[in-house]
Design an enzyme around this catalytic site. Sequence first.
Site, PDB file in Angstrom:
ATOM      1  N   LYS A  27      42.367  33.530  34.744  1.00 22.06           N
ATOM      2  CA  LYS A  27      41.094  34.248  34.723  1.00 22.06           C
ATOM      3  C   LYS A  27      41.217  35.664  34.157  1.00 22.06           C
ATOM      4  O   LYS A  27      40.215  36.268  33.774  1.00 22.06           O
ATOM      5  CB  LYS A  27      40.478  34.303  36.125  1.00 22.06           C
ATOM      6  CG  LYS A  27      41.221  35.135  37.136  1.00 22.06           C
ATOM      7  CD  LYS A  27      40.538  35.063  38.497  1.00 22.06           C
ATOM      8  CE  LYS A  27      41.270  35.885  39.545  1.00 22.06           C
ATOM      9  NZ  LYS A  27      41.240  37.322  39.299  1.00 22.06           N
ATOM     10  N   ASP A  28      42.464  36.191  34.075  1.00 19.70           N
ATOM     11  CA  ASP A  28      42.659  37.529  33.522  1.00 19.70           C
ATOM     12  C   ASP A  28      42.680  37.548  32.002  1.00 19.70           C
ATOM     13  O   ASP A  28      42.581  38.614  31.387  1.00 19.70           O
ATOM     14  CB  ASP A  28      43.976  38.129  34.028  1.00 19.70           C
ATOM     15  CG  ASP A  28      43.932  38.485  35.501  1.00 19.70           C
ATOM     16  OD1 ASP A  28      42.827  38.658  36.031  1.00 19.70           O
ATOM     17  OD2 ASP A  28      45.007  38.583  36.116  1.00 19.70           O
ATOM     18  N   ARG A  54      30.766  39.970  39.877  1.00 16.19           N
ATOM     19  CA  ARG A  54      30.350  38.583  40.152  1.00 16.19           C
ATOM     20  C   ARG A  54      30.208  38.362  41.654  1.00 16.19           C
ATOM     21  O   ARG A  54      29.199  37.819  42.120  1.00 16.19           O
ATOM     22  CB  ARG A  54      31.398  37.616  39.579  1.00 16.19           C
ATOM     23  CG  ARG A  54      31.211  36.166  39.979  1.00 16.19           C
ATOM     24  CD  ARG A  54      32.382  35.312  39.517  1.00 16.19           C
ATOM     25  NE  ARG A  54      33.648  35.791  40.034  1.00 16.19           N
ATOM     26  CZ  ARG A  54      34.131  35.514  41.233  1.00 16.19           C
ATOM     27  NH1 ARG A  54      33.433  34.750  42.055  1.00 16.19           N
ATOM     28  NH2 ARG A  54      35.286  35.980  41.637  1.00 16.19           N
ATOM     29  N   ARG A  55      31.208  38.784  42.413  1.00 14.24           N
ATOM     30  CA  ARG A  55      31.151  38.619  43.865  1.00 14.24           C
ATOM     31  C   ARG A  55      30.030  39.457  44.469  1.00 14.24           C
ATOM     32  O   ARG A  55      29.318  39.015  45.370  1.00 14.24           O
ATOM     33  CB  ARG A  55      32.488  39.006  44.492  1.00 14.24           C
ATOM     34  CG  ARG A  55      33.595  37.992  44.233  1.00 14.24           C
ATOM     35  CD  ARG A  55      34.939  38.518  44.694  1.00 14.24           C
ATOM     36  NE  ARG A  55      35.997  37.519  44.536  1.00 14.24           N
ATOM     37  CZ  ARG A  55      37.279  37.804  44.378  1.00 14.24           C
ATOM     38  NH1 ARG A  55      37.657  39.079  44.332  1.00 14.24           N
ATOM     39  NH2 ARG A  55      38.178  36.854  44.251  1.00 14.24           N
ATOM     40  N   ARG A  95      40.935  48.204  45.139  1.00 13.58           N
ATOM     41  CA  ARG A  95      41.970  48.090  44.118  1.00 13.58           C
ATOM     42  C   ARG A  95      43.317  47.801  44.769  1.00 13.58           C
ATOM     43  O   ARG A  95      43.477  47.888  45.973  1.00 13.58           O
ATOM     44  CB  ARG A  95      42.064  49.389  43.310  1.00 13.58           C
ATOM     45  CG  ARG A  95      40.964  49.603  42.295  1.00 13.58           C
ATOM     46  CD  ARG A  95      40.956  48.590  41.192  1.00 13.58           C
ATOM     47  NE  ARG A  95      42.264  48.239  40.689  1.00 13.58           N
ATOM     48  CZ  ARG A  95      42.863  48.846  39.664  1.00 13.58           C
ATOM     49  NH1 ARG A  95      42.260  49.829  39.037  1.00 13.58           N
ATOM     50  NH2 ARG A  95      44.055  48.457  39.269  1.00 13.58           N
ATOM     51  N   VAL A 119      47.433  42.237  46.318  1.00 15.63           N
ATOM     52  CA  VAL A 119      46.837  41.550  47.469  1.00 15.63           C
ATOM     53  C   VAL A 119      47.279  42.152  48.806  1.00 15.63           C
ATOM     54  O   VAL A 119      46.432  42.472  49.653  1.00 15.63           O
ATOM     55  CB  VAL A 119      47.123  40.033  47.403  1.00 15.63           C
ATOM     56  CG1 VAL A 119      46.645  39.338  48.675  1.00 15.63           C
ATOM     57  CG2 VAL A 119      46.438  39.419  46.177  1.00 15.63           C
ATOM     58  N   ARG A 142      45.573  45.518  49.399  1.00 14.98           N
ATOM     59  CA  ARG A 142      44.135  45.385  49.701  1.00 14.98           C
ATOM     60  C   ARG A 142      43.937  45.034  51.173  1.00 14.98           C
ATOM     61  O   ARG A 142      43.039  45.578  51.836  1.00 14.98           O
ATOM     62  CB  ARG A 142      43.500  44.316  48.817  1.00 14.98           C
ATOM     63  CG  ARG A 142      43.496  44.641  47.338  1.00 14.98           C
ATOM     64  CD  ARG A 142      42.661  43.635  46.578  1.00 14.98           C
ATOM     65  NE  ARG A 142      43.135  43.458  45.205  1.00 14.98           N
ATOM     66  CZ  ARG A 142      42.521  42.733  44.296  1.00 14.98           C
ATOM     67  NH1 ARG A 142      41.421  42.097  44.603  1.00 14.98           N
ATOM     68  NH2 ARG A 142      43.011  42.610  43.079  1.00 14.98           N
ATOM     69  N   CYS A 186      35.397  39.312  32.302  1.00 14.98           N
ATOM     70  CA  CYS A 186      35.186  39.212  33.740  1.00 14.98           C
ATOM     71  C   CYS A 186      34.363  40.352  34.319  1.00 14.98           C
ATOM     72  O   CYS A 186      34.091  40.386  35.514  1.00 14.98           O
ATOM     73  CB  CYS A 186      36.526  39.116  34.457  1.00 14.98           C
ATOM     74  SG  CYS A 186      37.375  37.562  34.122  1.00 14.98           S
TER      75      CYS A 186
END
Length: 527
Positions: free
Chosen positions: A80-81, A132-133, A150, A153, A156, A245
Amino acid sequence: MNKTIIIGSRGSDLALWQANHVKAQLEAIGVSSEIKIIKNQGDNFFNFSFSKLEGKGFFTKELEEELLQGQIDMAVHSHKDLPTESPEGLTIAAVSEREDPKELLIILKDCVDLSLQFSVRYNGIVGTSSNRRKAQFKSLRPDVEFEELRGNVPSRIQKLRDGNFHAIILAKAGVERLKLDLSEFHVEEIDPVEMVPAPAQGVLALQTRSNDTALIEALQKLNSKEVAEAIAIERKVLNLFDGGCHMPLGVFCKKEDGKFEVWTSKAEDEDDFPERLFVRSGSAEGLAEKIFEHFKKEKSGTKSIFISRELNEDSYFRRSLEKFDLDIEDRSLIKTFPIINTFDSYILKKVDWIFFNSKNGVENFFRLEPVIPKRVKIGVMGRGSENELRHFNRVADFVGESGDIREVAEDLLPLVIDQTVLFPQAKDSLRTIQVQLGEKINSIDLPVYETIKEEEIGQSSADILVFTSPSNVEAYLSNDNVIYLNQKVVAIGTSTGNKLEEFGYTNYVIPYSPDEIGLSEAVYGLL
């Protein structure tokens, strides 16, 4: 291959997991490899929103330059990147199997409100940098506020732990790959039918030089052709919109029974109410173009819509229609009345599951204030019933997402086989789910309400008619009303469609999911 393949990777925990995962797969097919960590400019832009970086090559550029210069032989990317077009001289040689594309909503336990959709407290602050979210989440929970999130994972999640947000949204795939412990939080999964993921979410891309034929040939053993076929449609839609994106665009495709099922959600910006479309096709050819053209066409000709239920001002369905200035005629054609004031609660000690096929079943059952043992699980038909259940501070253990009762029964059966299931329902229920499950369960029917036709049921001249239950169809058509040839019809599920057919009407649309999102998608498809 005799030589050792050099795999290029970013240095984050997730990127290294992905690279090591591919390294292990290469070893399994007899190809030796080593990993080279490459610093990436996307790792340095800590003060910019991901929405301004993703899909534009910020997370892939250095890896691609190393490939072109021959410093590495292969790059492993989160698909997706990647921009929709590879640089000249490079190609995507293979794609991985798809990890679960769901989103995870991770909530601080003292900020949970089970009575609300998604369970985050009213006016909660949600961390995400994805437009999008934001657009999709806000369409379902307009009260929430968003702040930029940012970092990798684990960082965050640490920011949530530190109290910077009440909740955060992450892709489930990344959390699963890193095997992170989230037991200190309340976690809810958001299905891709409810929140449409980014194109190619959960898929790894193995990028090589176009002229490296030996490596490309070897990588075919790792290539998932079915996934490649599905995400080619998703990324083609993205390419046609020329968005990257940063655009609030979600596209998700899966193949079911030989047909492609595609969900698309598109908004102009993070504050825009998204337009949603669901299409099903037996062929991939021209499918992305068909989706793109539908969003680009001028929506004209349809002026009014009738729906056989009352809609409040906050209704998702109502707000989705307001974008097109449609006249909305919302009125239920039936009344519901409770028919019992108490029941033997001993029944609940004998059951393993309670299943509701309607919002009315939920409301009238919980009106009796039942004491449900903790071991008893709850299933519902559709998101509407699930949200009604939340009003009683309960979260469903199973949600039947499809409008086809047979598909719901197939999904439910492995969970309830040889168990006792209680069905709170209407007095004259069609018992469609029980019929589908048959003798593979022990079913107990509990009539808790009855439906009575309204006295005044007038003919509707709306361009689109939406029927939300078999009872409403029967009430409308048994009152000497007709459906005109120029009227388009939506039936919320197969039982409602079957009732239409009993009256001789076969030209109707069934949404994928029997809820307001599904109805919105179906109506948008007819505009």
